[in-house]
Design a protein around this motif. Structure first.
Motif, PDB file in Angstrom:
ATOM      1  N   ASN A  88     -55.389  23.731  -7.457  1.00  0.00           N
ATOM      2  CA  ASN A  88     -56.571  23.613  -6.597  1.00  0.00           C
ATOM      3  C   ASN A  88     -56.397  22.707  -5.394  1.00  0.00           C
ATOM      4  OD1 ASN A  88     -58.075  25.275  -8.335  1.00  0.00           O
ATOM      5  ND2 ASN A  88     -58.507  23.550  -9.674  1.00  0.00           N
ATOM      6  N   THR A 127     -47.784  27.610  -9.967  1.00  0.00           N
ATOM      7  CA  THR A 127     -48.659  27.134  -8.889  1.00  0.00           C
ATOM      8  C   THR A 127     -47.997  27.387  -7.540  1.00  0.00           C
ATOM      9  OG1 THR A 127     -47.739  24.896  -8.906  1.00  0.00           O
ATOM     10  CG2 THR A 127     -49.617  25.307 -10.350  1.00  0.00           C
ATOM     11  N   SER A 141     -57.496  17.685  -1.256  1.00  0.00           N
ATOM     12  CA  SER A 141     -57.995  19.015  -0.891  1.00  0.00           C
ATOM     13  C   SER A 141     -57.996  19.173   0.629  1.00  0.00           C
ATOM     14  CB  SER A 141     -59.395  19.235  -1.459  1.00  0.00           C
ATOM     15  OG  SER A 141     -60.260  18.226  -1.010  1.00  0.00           O
TER      16      SER A 141
END
Length: 176
Positions: A19, A65, A84
């Motif tokens: 993420n 990933t 992020s």
């Protein structure tokens, strides 16, 4: 660390790697505890995180990933900085490495793109997401301000012309 704790750590790291936008890998050998705390604080303020884990567990967590390209960098005492925001972790890591020569940036990954140390430095030189948003808002507001100035300018010019005629007429009346 027992087997279940390792499994939990690997699954947590896998979720982080899946993420996150950017991961920076650096050697931290020789940093004091106070230096590490300072780095963690700066990362937290920028919206990024620093993690020191066993390289073997991080390798397992990287499987599947986008940022798996950092696997060859995981040798020796490494730390992982991630965020992020695509720029935050790189910016803080590069700034901290400039002030403290014991933090050596090895490289990183932004999505599927592998970054060498120069790539991380180039990424750090970009404006952050918040700075880009501020620039866009400024660009959007600038035309509106200019339109208001253009619309108001003729009225202001007319007022000055009328004011000049009025003072001219007053000067004639006083002279006569």
């Amino acid at each position: 660390m027992d087997r279940t704790a390792k499994a939990d750590l690997v699954s947590t790291l896998n979720g982080v790697f899946a993420n996150t936008s950017v991961v920076v890998v650096a050697h931290y050998k020789g940093l004091t505890v106070a230096d590490m705390q300072k780095l963690r604080t700066q990362m937290k303020q920028a919206g990024a995180t620093v993690k020191v884990t066993k390289n073997r567990l991080a390798n397992i967590a990287l499987d599947g990933t986008d940022v798996a390209s950092i696997k060859p960098l995981l040798k020796g005492p490494t730390l992982l900085a991630y965020s992020s925001d695509p720029v935050a972790a790189a910016k803080v890591a590069v700034d901290f490495a400039k002030a403290n020569d014991k933090l050596v940036i090895l490289g990183g990954a932004m999505g599927t793109t592998a970054l060498n140390p120069d790539g991380v430095k180039a990424l750090a030189s970009l404006p952050s997401l918040d700075e880009l948003r501020a620039k866009i808002v400024g660009l959007v507001q600038a035309p509106a301000t200019k339109i208001a100035q253009v619309v108001n300018a003729p009225a202001a010019k007319l007022a000055r012309v009328f004011g000049a005629y009025a003072t001219k007429d007053e000067a004639k009346d006083e002279a006569a």
